[in-house]
Motif scaffolding. Structure first.
Motif, PDB file in Angstrom:
ATOM      1  N   HIS A 138      19.443  12.504 -25.110  1.00  0.00           N
ATOM      2  CA  HIS A 138      19.512  11.692 -26.295  1.00  0.00           C
ATOM      3  C   HIS A 138      18.106  11.325 -26.725  1.00  0.00           C
ATOM      4  CE1 HIS A 138      20.416   8.356 -28.877  1.00  0.00           C
ATOM      5  NE2 HIS A 138      21.665   8.748 -28.883  1.00  0.00           N
ATOM      6  N   PRO A 139      17.844  11.391 -28.000  1.00  0.00           N
ATOM      7  CA  PRO A 139      16.473  11.159 -28.460  1.00  0.00           C
ATOM      8  C   PRO A 139      15.907   9.823 -28.024  1.00  0.00           C
ATOM      9  CG  PRO A 139      18.008  11.379 -30.303  1.00  0.00           C
ATOM     10  CD  PRO A 139      18.737  11.750 -29.080  1.00  0.00           C
ATOM     11  N   ASP A 193      30.123  11.128 -21.069  1.00  0.00           N
ATOM     12  CA  ASP A 193      28.998  10.205 -21.121  1.00  0.00           C
ATOM     13  C   ASP A 193      29.077   9.215 -22.264  1.00  0.00           C
ATOM     14  OD1 ASP A 193      27.259  13.039 -20.196  1.00  0.00           O
ATOM     15  OD2 ASP A 193      27.644  11.312 -18.903  1.00  0.00           O
ATOM     16  N   TYR A 194      30.224   8.624 -22.379  1.00  0.00           N
ATOM     17  CA  TYR A 194      30.405   7.622 -23.417  1.00  0.00           C
ATOM     18  C   TYR A 194      29.375   6.508 -23.274  1.00  0.00           C
ATOM     19  CZ  TYR A 194      32.172   3.494 -25.708  1.00  0.00           C
ATOM     20  OH  TYR A 194      32.274   2.358 -26.447  1.00  0.00           O
ATOM     21  N   TYR A 195      29.183   6.047 -22.067  1.00  0.00           N
ATOM     22  CA  TYR A 195      28.292   4.895 -21.873  1.00  0.00           C
ATOM     23  C   TYR A 195      26.861   5.265 -22.166  1.00  0.00           C
ATOM     24  CZ  TYR A 195      32.286   2.634 -19.961  1.00  0.00           C
ATOM     25  OH  TYR A 195      33.516   2.108 -19.817  1.00  0.00           O
ATOM     26  N   TYR A 196      26.497   6.465 -21.779  1.00  0.00           N
ATOM     27  CA  TYR A 196      25.147   6.939 -22.064  1.00  0.00           C
ATOM     28  C   TYR A 196      24.933   6.999 -23.567  1.00  0.00           C
ATOM     29  CZ  TYR A 196      21.349  10.434 -22.200  1.00  0.00           C
ATOM     30  OH  TYR A 196      20.198  11.120 -22.447  1.00  0.00           O
ATOM     31  N   HIS A 225      22.934   4.714 -28.681  1.00  0.00           N
ATOM     32  CA  HIS A 225      23.241   4.401 -30.080  1.00  0.00           C
ATOM     33  C   HIS A 225      22.862   2.972 -30.384  1.00  0.00           C
ATOM     34  CE1 HIS A 225      24.935   8.154 -30.959  1.00  0.00           C
ATOM     35  NE2 HIS A 225      26.075   7.990 -30.357  1.00  0.00           N
ATOM     36  N   ARG A 226      23.266   2.111 -29.420  1.00  0.00           N
ATOM     37  CA  ARG A 226      22.969   0.694 -29.635  1.00  0.00           C
ATOM     38  C   ARG A 226      21.483   0.438 -29.669  1.00  0.00           C
ATOM     39  NH1 ARG A 226      26.674  -2.525 -25.669  1.00  0.00           N
ATOM     40  NH2 ARG A 226      28.510  -1.420 -26.339  1.00  0.00           N
ATOM     41  N   LEU A 227      20.792   1.120 -28.786  1.00  0.00           N
ATOM     42  CA  LEU A 227      19.359   0.936 -28.715  1.00  0.00           C
ATOM     43  C   LEU A 227      18.725   1.375 -30.025  1.00  0.00           C
ATOM     44  CD1 LEU A 227      17.814  -0.082 -26.379  1.00  0.00           C
ATOM     45  CD2 LEU A 227      17.342   2.244 -25.705  1.00  0.00           C
ATOM     46  N   GLU A 228      19.221   2.480 -30.508  1.00  0.00           N
ATOM     47  CA  GLU A 228      18.687   3.004 -31.762  1.00  0.00           C
ATOM     48  C   GLU A 228      18.939   2.048 -32.889  1.00  0.00           C
ATOM     49  OE1 GLU A 228      18.707   7.819 -31.932  1.00  0.00           O
ATOM     50  OE2 GLU A 228      20.383   6.742 -32.852  1.00  0.00           O
ATOM     51  N   ARG A 229      20.152   1.537 -32.915  1.00  0.00           N
ATOM     52  CA  ARG A 229      20.493   0.605 -33.984  1.00  0.00           C
ATOM     53  C   ARG A 229      19.609  -0.617 -33.920  1.00  0.00           C
ATOM     54  NH1 ARG A 229      26.372  -0.285 -33.057  1.00  0.00           N
ATOM     55  NH2 ARG A 229      26.528   1.824 -32.221  1.00  0.00           N
ATOM     56  N   TYR A 232      15.528   5.373 -14.337  1.00  0.00           N
ATOM     57  CA  TYR A 232      14.986   6.554 -14.976  1.00  0.00           C
ATOM     58  C   TYR A 232      15.957   7.190 -15.921  1.00  0.00           C
ATOM     59  CZ  TYR A 232      17.683   8.467 -11.222  1.00  0.00           C
ATOM     60  OH  TYR A 232      18.693   8.750 -10.362  1.00  0.00           O
ATOM     61  N   MET A 233      17.183   6.767 -15.848  1.00  0.00           N
ATOM     62  CA  MET A 233      18.152   7.317 -16.787  1.00  0.00           C
ATOM     63  C   MET A 233      18.978   6.151 -17.292  1.00  0.00           C
ATOM     64  SD  MET A 233      19.439  11.063 -15.811  1.00  0.00           S
ATOM     65  CE  MET A 233      20.316  10.829 -14.291  1.00  0.00           C
ATOM     66  N   PRO A 234      18.409   5.389 -18.155  1.00  0.00           N
ATOM     67  CA  PRO A 234      19.144   4.218 -18.614  1.00  0.00           C
ATOM     68  C   PRO A 234      20.401   4.654 -19.336  1.00  0.00           C
ATOM     69  CG  PRO A 234      16.890   4.206 -19.447  1.00  0.00           C
ATOM     70  CD  PRO A 234      17.097   5.519 -18.767  1.00  0.00           C
ATOM     71  N   GLY A 235      21.425   3.890 -19.148  1.00  0.00           N
ATOM     72  CA  GLY A 235      22.700   4.250 -19.750  1.00  0.00           C
ATOM     73  C   GLY A 235      23.545   5.082 -18.808  1.00  0.00           C
ATOM     74  N   THR A 236      23.005   5.423 -17.673  1.00  0.00           N
ATOM     75  CA  THR A 236      23.786   6.206 -16.721  1.00  0.00           C
ATOM     76  C   THR A 236      23.751   5.515 -15.374  1.00  0.00           C
ATOM     77  OG1 THR A 236      21.927   7.493 -15.909  1.00  0.00           O
ATOM     78  CG2 THR A 236      23.032   8.309 -17.859  1.00  0.00           C
ATOM     79  N   ALA A 237      24.584   5.988 -14.521  1.00  0.00           N
ATOM     80  CA  ALA A 237      24.605   5.439 -13.172  1.00  0.00           C
ATOM     81  C   ALA A 237      24.369   6.581 -12.204  1.00  0.00           C
ATOM     82  CB  ALA A 237      25.949   4.789 -12.890  1.00  0.00           C
TER      83      ALA A 237
END
Lengths: 690, 133
Positions: A304-305, A365-368, A373-377, B3-8
């Protein structure tokens, strides 16, 4: 020098262990890359196989004595140790060779060049078939540009200490405290190396070499003594592996260049130099250290960018950032089993995890995805508020790994009992799904199990249809019509598989479709399928459901899952013609053979039933009060009026306690009743319906 | 996660003491030594802990390799807080006995329940015929 190392009394035992090690090495090498692992295994064993080969000792001794003269000795050494190294990958050889601190890089340069000339293809390809290509390693600049090697090695070597060599995880070796202040030193031995993106000015091929200054190594425990020699022949070079120029750390994610057509070996093996068009790959240290100098070449990955941005930012900050993480107090008694999982293995797992993140499927990877997305927003908001210049997200262009379209993760050998496991798996989800599909194929005995299997199968098909639809909606305009057609075909297929047909009340329990509807997931399936169906098909389903409503309501007592169908059926109702509506309503008013009660009366006591009834009535009222021509068939209006009266009667008769609250109470029902009934009745009904 | 935020990822959990709850209801406590992409676990110096009301007993089991799909949840054990528990440790024999008694009591009450429901015309589906996989 020799006395720095443990001596092992048991020579034969050692030999056995060494043999096992060789096999393990081979396996590990194939899975993870170069055979660093024998060393690491050794590290965890209290006994370290200690076979200092005479040549090695000689080689080392020679090196320490002279400069250039060592070349031949070292080269020889390389050949010896090269037995397990099948890769032509430069860094491997380089790593093998980097023996000494003081070693001139010309030597190394030469060694590497020599090794360059023996590119090898990995003969036994245990690689993941999902990996389509592997990049042939090429001679890297590190072999040619000695200046870089020297600075790096010099910095690293200064820090070695002998006491740490034996017990510690070789992963730590990678840490080069060189330019890093002491407090960065991490005590966690299971730390991966961290490589920083080299300065852009270096030659591209050298990219994976980090600049020593920037190198944000996690830091090693203070290593003081440079005497790293004379370890076991296998372990020896590997210990130095980390120090090599290049990338001391295990397995960088080296994106594969898509235009390289010779798949010499699977990705697994390849954590090596890649084609020059690639940017530096990096490593991240999963340790608790705040120094995450992690960055992946932006054009190489499909992360993700925002993630990408974070990685690059971190990497930039890495130089200045102090060790943020709280230094975990390593327990005073050293855990002798720590580091069983080598840094290379960890990197490999992390790599697979990262690969998994690059999925085209939005559901994975919904959470990822949601996190970014949230961060981008948030960033966008900040930009709007702060008026900062827009940070251009790195452009994601090429995929970092090309996955093969068809992937047989499950290998079946004729005559074998079951499935053969594939040793490397870059797509665990696919592998898991493959197993899932295999399971579903099994023929089930009982009726109910068969129904469940059908539901699962159809559900999966429906999910695929929806997935395909999602993709086509993103695709360019011209491709859409043919995809639409394919979609309708598949939807038709699912609809047919439901086996919807008319059946009498005696046959209800045996009817295939009704059986599906008795299962919660079957209702979910139907509810989800309805929007995709044609009007006719959807209305057919509505008709069947209404016809068998008493049966379905009875079966739903425990589960209470009928309301799942309300929403999509409501949609279907709102589009019906008046005549069709009457047909459906007639189902609710026909007398039942087994019971004096009308279906309609039963429906009033069921949440779904009453909601459906209200929905039908409301739609009828809407049609009547609108100016649209109704085109009723003869008798429709009479049936309608009769139905309304029936409903009113039942409503007034049913005790309020039995009356269930609907999912939704349409606002025009009262006006409907007003048309036909007297005020008193209306008030009565109103009170009931509240 | 860092190192991989948003993941576990379990990478950070390596070499730490964990409590693992399995799908069959067992509770394992051990040092997490190795993982893979399926979250298969290698647990070292594992102990199976049986809990019955306020008591528990530990059965040393050695090394476990757990297939990832069988894990319900797992979490790191804070070594400092580990001993800070209101539960009372008892011997293996005792806890096994307690467990047997508890199982028996549960089975009996279940039997009574099913009987009562049957009398009222309701049948609770057996676990093997539940709807969703």
């Amino acid at each position: 020098i020799l006395e720095d190392y443990l001596l092992v009394e048991d020579a034969p035992l050692l030999e056995e262990m060494a043999e096992e090690d060789e096999e393990l090495d081979l396996y590990n090498e194939m899975t993870f890359g170069l055979d660093r692992d024998s060393t690491e295994e050794d590290a965890t064993k209290p006994l370290i196989p200690l076979e200092t080969s005479p040549e090695l000792a000689k080689g080392v001794a020679e090196e320490t004595e002279a400069g250039e003269e060592l070349e031949p000795g070292v080269a020889e050494q390389l050949e010896e140790l090269g037995e397990h190294q099948e890769e032509g990958g430069m860094e491997v050889e380089v790593e093998q060779v980097s023996l000494e601190l003081e070693e001139e890089e010309e030597e190394l340069g030469t060694e590497e060049q020599e090794e360059d000339q023996e590119p090898c293809e990995e003969p036994n390809d245990l690689g993941d078939p999902a990996v389509m290509r592997a990049v042939q390693s090429k001679p890297t600049l590190e072999s040619q540009d000695s200046a870089v090697l020297e600075s790096r090695i010099g910095a690293c070597w200064a820090e070695f200490g002998k006491e740490d060599m034996v017990a510690m995880d070789p992963a730590v070796w990678g840490s080069c405290p060189g330019s890093i202040p002491p407090h960065h030193v991490l005590e966690d031995k299971a730390i991966l190396q961290v490589l920083e993106r080299p300065p852009p000015s270096t030659n591209v091929a050298l990219d994976f070499l980090g600049s020593p200054v920037q190198r944000g190594y996690g830091g090693s425990p203070r290593l003081k003594h440079p005497n790293l020699r004379l370890m076991s022949p296998k372990s020896f070079p590997q210990r130095f592996l980390q120090q090599t120029a290049g990338y001391a750390s295990p397995t960088p994610f080296q994106p594969m260049s898509p235009n390289i057509s010779s798949p010499s070996r699977p990705l697994a093996m390849h954590f090596g130099p890649m084609s020059p068009s690639l940017d530096p790959a990096l490593f991240f240290s999963p340790s608790a250290s705040g120094q995450l100098n992690l960055s992946t070449p932006s054009h190489m990955t499909q992360l993700h960018p925002q993630h990408q941005r974070i990685l690059t930012q971190r990497q930039q900050q890495g130089g200045q950032a102090q060790s943020i993480s709280p230094k975990k107090l390593w327990s005073p008694k050293v855990d002798p089993y720590a580091g069983l999982m080598t840094s290379k293995e960890k990197d490999w797992v992390i790599k697979v995890e990262m690969i998994q993140l690059q999925s085209e499927n939005m559901d994975d990877d919904y959470y990822y995805q949601a996190y970014y997305h949230r961060l981008e927003r948030k960033q966008v908001e900040e930009e709007l508020l702060g008026g900062r210049s827009k940070q251009e997200p790195p452009k994601l262009v090429t995929p970092f790994i090309q996955k093969v379209e068809t992937y047989d993760s499950v290998v079946r050998i004729a005559g074998s009992l079951g499935q053969v496991a594939v040793s490397t798996c870059y797509s665990p989800r696919r592998a898991i799904d493959a197993v899932h599909h295999a399971l579903v194929e099994e023929a089930a005995g009982s009726h109910r199990l068969r129904a469940l299997h059908r539901i699962e199968k159809l559900f999966l098909q429906l999910l695929e249809v929806e997935e395909a639809q999602r993709k086509t909606s993103l695709a360019p305009e011209k491709q859409q019509p043919c995809c639409q057609e394919q979609k309708s075909q598949e939807v038709e297929h699912i609809y047919q598989a439901l086996q919807i047909r008319a059946c009498s009340s005696e046959e209800e329990a045996e009817d295939e479709f009704l059986q599906l509807l008795c299962v919660r997931k079957g209702k979910k399936l139907t509810a989800r399928l309805l929007p995709h169906l044609t009007r006719e098909q959807a209305e057919k389903i509505l008709l069947i459901i209404t016809h068998h409503l008493p049966f379905l309501m009875k079966k739903d007592v425990l589960d209470e899952s009928l309301p799942l169908l309300y929403s999509p059926l409501n949609e279907v109702v709102s589009g019906m013609t008046f005549s069709r509506l009457i047909e459906v309503l007639q189902e609710m008013t026909r007398p039942l053979p087994e019971s004096p009660e009308l279906p309609l009366a039963m429906a009033l006591k069921n949440q779904f039933g009453i909601s459906l009834l209200y929905s039908l009535l409301s739609h009828g009222e809407r049609l009547l009060s609108s100016d649209m021509p109704l085109e009723p068939r003869s008798g429709d209006f009479e049936t309608w009026t009769d139905t309304v009266f029936l409903v009113a009667r039942e409503l007034s008769q049913v005790p309020k306690a039995s009356l269930v609250e609907p999912l939704f109470l349409p606002s025009n029902l009262l006006s409907l009743f007003c048309r036909y009934l007297d005020k008193q009745t209306i008030h009565h009904l109103e009170a009931k319906m509240e | 996660m860092n190192y991989m935020p948003g993941t576990a990822s379990l990478i950070q959990d390596i070499d730490k003491k964990h409590l693992v709850l399995l799908r069959d209801g067992r509770t394992l406590i051990g040092y997490l030594r190795s993982i893979d992409q399926f979250a298969n676990l290698v647990l070292h110096q594992t102990v199976e802990r049986i809990h019955v009301s306020k008591k528990y007993g530990d059965i040393p089991r050695g090394i476990f390799v757990v297939r990832g799909e069988n894990v319900v949840l797992l979490g790191e054990i804070d070594l400092e807080k580990e001993s800070d528990t209101p539960l009372q440790q008892v011997s293996i024999e005792e806890i096994l006995e307690e467990q047997r008694v508890e199982q028996q009591a549960r089975q009996e009450s279940e039997k009574l329940k099913v009987q009562a429901l049957k009398e009222r015309g309701l049948s609770v589906p057996r676990a093997d015929t539940l709807d969703e996989y």
